[in-house]
Design a protein around this motif. Structure first.
Motif, PDB file in Angstrom:
ATOM      1  N   ASP A   1       0.850  -1.192   0.000  1.00 16.32           N
ATOM      2  CA  ASP A   1       0.000   0.000   0.000  1.00 16.32           C
ATOM      3  C   ASP A   1       0.889   1.246   0.000  1.00 16.32           C
TER       4      ASP A   1
ATOM      5  N   GLY B   1      -7.887  -4.233  -3.307  1.00 20.22           N
ATOM      6  CA  GLY B   1      -7.375  -2.878  -3.330  1.00 20.22           C
ATOM      7  C   GLY B   1      -7.723  -2.080  -4.570  1.00 20.22           C
TER       8      GLY B   1
ATOM      9  N   SER C   1      -4.870  -0.394  -0.219  1.00 23.56           N
ATOM     10  CA  SER C   1      -5.552  -1.623   0.203  1.00 23.56           C
ATOM     11  C   SER C   1      -7.005  -1.347   0.539  1.00 23.56           C
TER      12      SER C   1
END
Length: 149
Positions: free
Chosen positions: A6, A18, A32
């Protein structure tokens, strides 16, 4: 299986999970959750948000296995001579008593005073003779070649 990271929180993003955000300059950001995407778009700093990996890394959180701390080298002090005074001269000055120091100071002041007096007397003698021997008074303008009246 490729696991992404992320861009905001530093958490792992598994395949098919995500969101992908591509900025105008073609830089790709992966998030995410929508929470991470929202905070990123609000221009929040992940270093100041306590639950992000960046914050935790910065504030040394969750490091359980701390390998023996690196030993910092102790700095060793060395005495070195200064320009105009070698090490022995410095050591001699340090070992002087206050009375000796004061005696040297008084002697140095007296010497400076006598030298100043001698200088003044030498200056005064030639100055007197130059006043009497000067010719007719000429202004600076006349010396430079200005019109003399």
């Amino acid at each position: 299986m490729k696991v992404e990271i992320d861009s905001f929180s530093g958490f792992r993003i598994y395949p098919s999970k995500g969101k992908l955000f591509v900025r105008g300059d073609s830089k790709v950001f992966r998030f995410s959750t929508s929470k991470n995407a929202s905070l990123f778009l609000q221009r929040k700093n992940p270093r100041k948000i306590a639950w992000t990996q960046v914050y935790r890394r910065m504030h040394k959180k969750g490091i359980t296995e701390e390998v023996a701390k690196k030993r910092s080298r102790r700095t060793v002090k060395h005495q070195r001579g200064i320009v105009g005074a070698d090490l022995s001269a410095i050591a001699a000055k340090r070992n002087q008593t206050a009375a000796q120091r004061n005696q040297f100071r008084v002697a140095a002041i007296a010497k400076a005073k006598t030298e100043k007096k001698d200088k003044e007397t030498k200056k005064a003698k030639p100055a007197r003779s130059s006043n009497t021997a000067s010719g007719p008074k000429v202004s600076k303008q006349q010396m430079k070649g200005g019109k003399g009246r």
